[in-house]
Design an enzyme around this catalytic site. Structure first.
Site, PDB file in Angstrom:
ATOM      1  N   GLU A   6     -37.973  99.750   8.721  1.00 42.52           N
ATOM      2  CA  GLU A   6     -37.769 101.194   8.749  1.00 42.52           C
ATOM      3  C   GLU A   6     -36.317 101.621   8.963  1.00 42.52           C
ATOM      4  OE1 GLU A   6     -40.504 102.922  11.548  1.00 42.52           O
ATOM      5  OE2 GLU A   6     -42.252 102.248  10.439  1.00 42.52           O
ATOM      6  N   GLU A  18     -47.491  98.170   8.064  1.00 47.27           N
ATOM      7  CA  GLU A  18     -47.987  98.831   9.286  1.00 47.27           C
ATOM      8  C   GLU A  18     -48.874  99.996   8.902  1.00 47.27           C
ATOM      9  OE1 GLU A  18     -45.079 100.233  12.168  1.00 47.27           O
ATOM     10  OE2 GLU A  18     -43.915  98.394  11.924  1.00 47.27           O
TER      11      GLU A  18
HETATM   12  C1  FCB Z   1     -43.358 102.499  13.475  1.00 48.98           C
HETATM   13  C2  FCB Z   1     -42.649 101.328  14.113  1.00 48.98           C
HETATM   14  C3  FCB Z   1     -43.490 100.521  15.043  1.00 48.98           C
HETATM   15  C4  FCB Z   1     -44.436 101.383  15.860  1.00 48.98           C
HETATM   16  C5  FCB Z   1     -45.177 102.352  14.982  1.00 48.98           C
HETATM   17  C6  FCB Z   1     -46.173 103.229  15.722  1.00 48.98           C
HETATM   18  O1  FCB Z   1     -42.455 103.479  13.123  1.00 48.98           O
HETATM   19  O2  FCB Z   1     -42.170 100.461  13.124  1.00 48.98           O
HETATM   20  O3  FCB Z   1     -42.642  99.734  15.823  1.00 48.98           O
HETATM   21  O4  FCB Z   1     -43.767 101.981  16.890  1.00 48.98           O
HETATM   22  O5  FCB Z   1     -44.287 103.168  14.299  1.00 48.98           O
END
Ligand code: FCB
Length: 464
Positions: A171, A356
């Site tokens: 990110e 994620e």
């Molecule tokens: C993302 C992050 C991760 C976690 C999630 C909820 O932005 O990569 O580390 O905090 O959000």
């Protein structure tokens, strides 16, 4: 409530990878042990009120000491893969050489995962920049890009034999924009000119590390992880439509367009030149836009934007009655599908891996159980959104639930729980939540169905 996908989906094939994800600073603790250097997050946590309840990462989930049990936990979920990150300040010393103790920690984890037949997805940078580099300007200093390349070189040589997939950055939006433009994350600076320059340097560092990773790890997959939320306009008015477009441009396109097309969005030159990096040297965009093997995508929610004369957009709530998670994020699986299809239509993408996806819920342990029914529904709906996107032609090859276990949720400290496994921070006891059990049951059913398919195929072969 369980996790269920249509029987005929590609997502039940063995080529689709399921995993769980974590990141170093969020779980490891032991932030001064075995020569680990200070990171920008250690420093940020020490600033009063920078993090909710002034929480910090000194202990976190104590994974540094409990990793063996945690790997058993991962194994018990029945996943194909585990996504983790390396803490740069743990493995590189002040003199730029490897710290053998830090390296050994990751070698042992990765070796144990391989022995358990779990694929390893490693991210090199999940926001924990060594503080001594921040003292030299951090991501505002171009030199940090070369330091990152050197770190990538040394660590990939040391770990190469145990790693299936390398991601350079997690990110860049959060690292650069939350950290240098909005001041919500470490190092806590707030100016668009910092944010956009930091972003450029992070993308450049990614590009500089690619050839190094390819050389050291020729059989691994190499890519990057972007976060994207689907941006909507708050209304049909032309002002709000413009606000939605600017949000999409500044949050999403600003990161994917350089990677895929070697340029920053053209619209910014016309309407918001101060949101473009000031220092882009000749050749940078070619370095940034080299081919990658996969694009990691983190998706959680969507946003709605009303026109704002100063900042272009103002985040507003959905005008309809919708469901939110405990962190205030709208549950929007339809937006996930749309986002994936839009990206597929806009770019020639490499295979996508959802690196994620997950939900923060108010999880309470009652009689040894956590009944996180909302998270089960969330996972089910988002996995089905991926199925729908695949049906529409998007090439998606894997899914990682965020997160293996509750952990340090950055500026929210320990107040927000994202885990499939509950962590009691007093005792460090782990308890698999209902969502963890649902994921486990889903994976078991999928493996049984794979097994059945193999048996069927064998039967067919015999009868031919
Ligand atoms: C993302 C992050 C991760 C976690 C999630 C909820 O932005 O990569 O580390 O905090 O959000």
């Amino acid at each position: 409530m369980s996790i269920q996908l249509p029987e005929n989906t590609k997502m039940l094939a063995s080529s689709f990878t399921y995993g769980v994800a974590t990141a170093a600073f969020q779980i490891e603790g032991a932030n001064t042990e075995d020569g680990r250097l200070e990171s920008i997050w250690d420093r940020f946590c020490n600033q009063p009120n920078a993090v909710k309840n002034n929480d910090d990462g000194r202990i976190a989930c104590d994974h540094y000491h409990l990793w063996e049990d945690d790997i058993k936990l991962i194994q018990s979920l029945g996943v194909d893969a585990y996504r983790l990150s390396i803490a740069w300040p743990r493995v590189i010393q002040l003199d730029g050489q490897l710290n053998p103790l830090g390296v050994r920690f990751y070698q042992e984890i990765l070796k144990a995962l391989k022995q358990a037949n779990i694929k390893t997805f490693v991210t090199l940078y999940h926001w924990d920049l060594p503080q001594h580099l921040e003292d030299q300007g951090g991501w505002l200093n171009r030199d940090t890009c070369y330091k990152f390349r050197d770190y990538a070189n040394l660590i990939s040589q040391a770990l190469n034999q145990y790693v299936d997939s390398w991601a350079t950055f997690n990110e860049p939006f959060c690292a650069a924009i939350l950290g240098y433009e909005l001041g919500i994350h470490a190092p806590g600076l707030s100016d668009p000119k910092y944010g956009r320059q930091a972003a450029h340097h992070i993308l450049l560092a990614h590009g500089l590390a690619l050839p190094v990773l390819r050389k050291n790890a020729p059989s691994a997959q190499v890519g990057i992880v972007l976060n994207m939320n689907r941006s909507y306009a708050a209304s049909e008015s032309s002002e709000d439509q413009f606000a939605g477009l600017m949000r999409e441009t500044l949050d999403n396109q600003f990161f994917i367009e350089p990677l895929m097309k070697g340029q920053y969005p053209n619209i910014l030159q016309v309407v918001a030149p101060h949101y473009l990096p000031a220092m882009v040297l000749e050749g940078d965009m070619d370095i940034i836009s080299q081919p990658i093997d996969f694009l990691g995508l983190n998706y959680y929610t969507c946003n709605h934007n009303a026109f704002d004369a100063e900042h272009f957009f103002l985040n507003v709530k959905n005008s309809n009655e919708v469901e939110y998670t405990d962190i205030g994020w709208e549950v929007a699986p339809h937006a996930f599908k749309e986002l994936l299809i839009n990206l597929h239509q806009q770019y020639e993408l490499p295979p996508i891996i959802i690196t994620e996806n997950g939900a923060a819920c108010v999880d309470t342990l009652i009689n040894g159980e956590v009944n996180d029914e909302q998270r089960v529904r969330y996972l089910n709906a988002h996995l089905n959104a991926i199925h729908n996107a695949i049906e529409a032609g998007v090439n998606i090859q894997g899914y990682f639930a965020w997160s293996l276990m509750d952990n340090f949720e950055w500026a929210e400290g320990y107040s927000k729980r994202f885990g499939l496994v509950h962590v009691d921070y007093q005792t460090q006891k782990r308890t698999i939540k209902r969502s963890g059990k649902a994921y486990q049951a889903f994976l078991k059913a999928r493996n049984e169905c794979l097994f059945k398919t193999v048996l069927e195929a064998q039967k067919t072969i015999k009868t031919i």
